[in-house]
Structure formats: C-alpha cells, structure tokens
Write an enzyme that holds these catalytic residues in place. Structure first.
Site, PDB file in Angstrom:
ATOM      1  CG  ASP A 136     -37.324  26.868  13.386  1.00 17.80           C
ATOM      2  OD1 ASP A 136     -37.452  28.013  12.923  1.00 17.80           O
ATOM      3  OD2 ASP A 136     -36.997  25.892  12.710  1.00 17.80           O
ATOM      4  CG  ASP A 160     -40.321  29.671   9.536  1.00 16.06           C
ATOM      5  OD1 ASP A 160     -39.499  29.947   8.643  1.00 16.06           O
ATOM      6  OD2 ASP A 160     -40.049  28.926  10.492  1.00 16.06           O
TER       7      ASP A 160
END
Length: 168
Positions: free
Chosen positions: A125, A143
């Site tokens: 991330d 995402d």
C-alpha cells in the site's frame, strides 16, 4: 455489442488493471521503500510505503498465518474466480456498465491476492488522500479498482431501481 466482444473487453480491461496495479506497486517498492513519505498539494496526497498483512486498514492483521492464508487469499480467490465465470457466462445478457464494474472488482481483488500469495501475505500500500485530519486509510491501485467497481455497481442498480427497468 456481441457477447464475444463483451468477454474480450472484460478480459482485456481486467488484465490492463492488474498490470497497472503491478506496475504501481513495483514503482512504490523501488521509489518509496525505506524512504521518507512524499507529500503533494499541501499534504492532500501522500505517498508512503507500507506492507499490510491484514485486509482493509489492517483489519485481521493479527490472524495466524494459516487462517490469514485461507481467509484473505484462498476464499477471495475462489470468489473472484466464480465471479469471473459468472460474468463470462452471462456477458451476453449484461449491460456494459455491469461488466466493466465486475472487471474492476475482479482485477482489484486479484491484484491484492497476487501480492498475498507471492509476498507471504504482504500487500503493498502506498497512497493516502485527505484534507487536514480527514484522511483515507493507506491504499493501492487495486483498492481503487475494487472501490470504483463497487460504486459502478451501486450506480447501475440505482439507475435500474429508479427507472424501473428490468435491464440485466
């Protein structure tokens, strides 16, 4: 649009989004790992490298390895395969917006499952967006795809509900 063109579009867009996810994660590893975070637009967008072993916002981060593998890798993989089969099987009956939304959800889900399997439960991330104290959790391109696909499906079904149409 013919069913075959819809299936080709579905597959091509899914591969494109998975490719974009892989490239952005590789760039994050190369340019952000072991470095200070980068800030843009007066801290509205921040880039910072994090490896997440849980789900969204590190939910279930403390699961045992075996449970994490099954709950966060294998079960989502099975669901994504079934959703892909459903989409291909019924592509001829679906509108383009629904197929595209499924493509986003499937490619985003697969992008993170690929990370979990290849990198021993670690998903890369690297983005945070927000103004002041109102900020998102840290996320990645996969995402964004899942979120955009879910919003697309909500809008699709809202339109269907509002118009009263029996559009697949």
């Amino acid at each position: 649009m013919s069913p075959w063109l819809k299936i080709i579009w579905f597959c091509a867009s899914a591969f494109l989004f998975i490719g974009c996810d892989r490239i952005t994660k590789d760039l994050a590893k190369e340019h952000l790992q072991h470095k200070a975070s980068l800030s843009y637009l007066h801290n509205t967008v921040r880039l910072v490298y994090v490896e997440n072993t849980g789900a969204a916002m590190s939910f279930a981060d403390d699961l045992p390895r075996a449970a994490s593998f099954w709950l966060l890798s294998i079960l989502p993989l099975i669901f994504l395969i079934l959703l892909s089969v459903y989409t291909v099987k019924y592509a001829g009956e679906m509108r383009f917006a629904k197929i595209f939304s499924f493509s986003l959800i499937i490619s985003g889900g697969l992008g993170n499952v690929i990370d979990r399997i290849i990198y021993d439960r670690h998903v890369t991330d690297f983005m945070i967006v927000g103004i002041g104290k109102i900020q998102t959790g840290i996320f990645n391109f996969a995402d964004v795809c899942v979120t955009a696909g879910a919003i697309g499906l909500m809008l699709y079904y809202q339109e269907k509900k509002t118009t009263g149409a029996s559009v697949p």
